[in-house]
Scaffold this motif. Structure first.
Motif, PDB file in Angstrom:
ATOM      1  N   ASP A   3      -9.904   0.606  -3.106  1.00  0.00           N
ATOM      2  CA  ASP A   3      -9.585  -0.632  -2.570  1.00  0.00           C
ATOM      3  C   ASP A   3      -9.960  -0.373  -0.834  1.00  0.00           C
ATOM      4  O   ASP A   3      -9.366   0.287  -0.246  1.00  0.00           O
ATOM      5  CB  ASP A   3      -8.045  -1.140  -2.634  1.00  0.00           C
TER       6      ASP A   3
ATOM      7  N   VAL B  43       0.906  -1.070   0.020  1.00  0.00           N
ATOM      8  CA  VAL B  43       0.054   0.092  -0.010  1.00  0.00           C
ATOM      9  C   VAL B  43       0.984   1.465   0.094  1.00  0.00           C
ATOM     10  O   VAL B  43       1.755   1.366   0.930  1.00  0.00           O
ATOM     11  CB  VAL B  43      -0.839  -0.076   1.020  1.00  0.00           C
TER      12      VAL B  43
ATOM     13  N   THR C 283      -0.840  -0.854  -4.455  1.00  0.00           N
ATOM     14  CA  THR C 283      -2.246  -0.523  -4.347  1.00  0.00           C
ATOM     15  C   THR C 283      -2.044   1.219  -3.594  1.00  0.00           C
ATOM     16  O   THR C 283      -1.591   1.424  -2.805  1.00  0.00           O
ATOM     17  CB  THR C 283      -3.073  -1.024  -2.994  1.00  0.00           C
TER      18      THR C 283
END
Lengths: 238, 238
Positions: free
Chosen positions: B182, B114, B151
């Motif tokens: 997400d 992330v 992400t």
């Protein structure tokens, strides 16, 4: 520009509600839509003289009669052109589609006045709302480009139409960011915003920074979906 | 008898601070700049393991040593590539100028992670700050385009670096809008934001609506000028 805002503002006219002149008529163009209607309701409740404008004079008059009865305030209705002529200050609360065309047709009627653009150019699809590109940068900048003889201010982009138009809601928990390049005009619109209980009019920067405030409404729509809320924005540390 | 909740949280539950995993290392790329340094300070204070990244490993190590001493937390320093490799989550808090180039060089190191983009593409002139146009729509979308195997989430755009980096400021009065496509990633970053006292991480919509949140920093700069403040944003009704 023929406008002398200082002369307009510095008078012996009694003011109320934190400085908005009590004798000013506020035209709400697109005042039969949810946002315009909600703003007209709140301003009428605050004791301001309101003229609701719409493409149809009949629908404007019907909405005005309803709001006058509900608020006990001074609310009349007219077509957008007559409303623009009658207003000392004009709010533009029309759909983005047709925004430029309408303002072009009203340019002469709005000359010399403060025009408050409240329009959010948004698109919608399955994933929600998103900001539409605007050639001039923002709806407010488009208005300024068209209305060369008016003083354009951007405001009221992020305030929930549902809360504004709900007579059960006594106070609306939000700040209104006011954008513009003329201090007297932004001061006037900050005072106008602050007539709504709970609302604080906050200077939010120059007109060139209006786009992101208009577009932020897409984010608030996402927040509303997630939380089943009517989200607003407060600025902290001021 | 009262339970020692802190002990319970640290030992029996692998999360703390509203759900951010206690064993995650947070890399703060550009962590020697004001925003990155302020965030690193707050996360270190919250007990998270931090690695500060910078172009210069030496400067990163010096900043890390200072923050480790000031906070009593776990803070190390490295060059941006080594920091990106070491982090479970990586914050991008670098200047807009060079943003794309840096991320391109780190894409392999950031794959599978992330990545939280905190960058505001702004220009400055005599009239203050304004939003720069970004081909991909926003800094966060540019990051997502470059980091195809990460992400990407956008967050921490509007929080005052001055307040974050001031050890005298106990609580920062602001929400952090978290943008992404997400849900697990936006939930994680909301939890990360909420480790800062006073801050609430709020889901703010999809990545395509990141531009206006990045650009809103220009408005906050205008507000700061007018009020000599360190303005932040709170979302109401949630």
């Amino acid at each position: 520009m023929s406008l002398d805002l200082k002369e307009l503002l510095v008078t012996d006219i009694p003011t109320q509600n934190g400085g908005f002149p009590a004798d000013h008529t506020v035209a709400v163009l697109g005042g039969t839509g949810p946002q315009g209607r909600g703003l007209a309701r709140r301003f009428a409740q605050a004791g301001l003289k309101i003229v609701i404008g719409s493409r149809s004079a009949e629908r404007a008059e019907a909405a005005a009669a309803e709001l006058a009865e509900a608020t006990g305030g001074s609310v009349t209705g007219a077509d957008n052109l007559a409303a623009a002529k009658a207003g000392d200050v004009a709010l533009v609360a029309v759909p983005w589609d047709g925004h430029g065309e309408l303002l072009t047709s009203l340019a002469a009627a709005l000359a010399g006045k403060v025009v408050v653009d409240c329009v959010n150019p948004l698109g919608f699809d399955k994933q929600g709302a998103y900001a539409l590109p605007v050639e001039e940068g923002s709806a407010a900048q488009q208005a300024a480009a068209i209305l060369a003889d008016s003083t354009v201010v951007g405001a009221f982009h992020n305030v929930s139409a549902v809360l504004l138009d709900d007579p059960e809601v006594e106070s609306v928990d939000t700040d209104v960011l006011v954008l513009g390049d003329d201090r007297a005009a932004t001061d006037l619109v900050q005072a106008l915003a602050s007539t709504i209980p709970g609302v604080r009019g906050v200077y939010g920067g120059r007109l060139r920074n209006a786009h992101q405030v208009e577009a932020l409404t897409a984010n608030l729509i996402s927040i509303n979906r997630r939380h089943k809320a009517h989200a607003g924005v407060r600025i902290t540390d001021i």
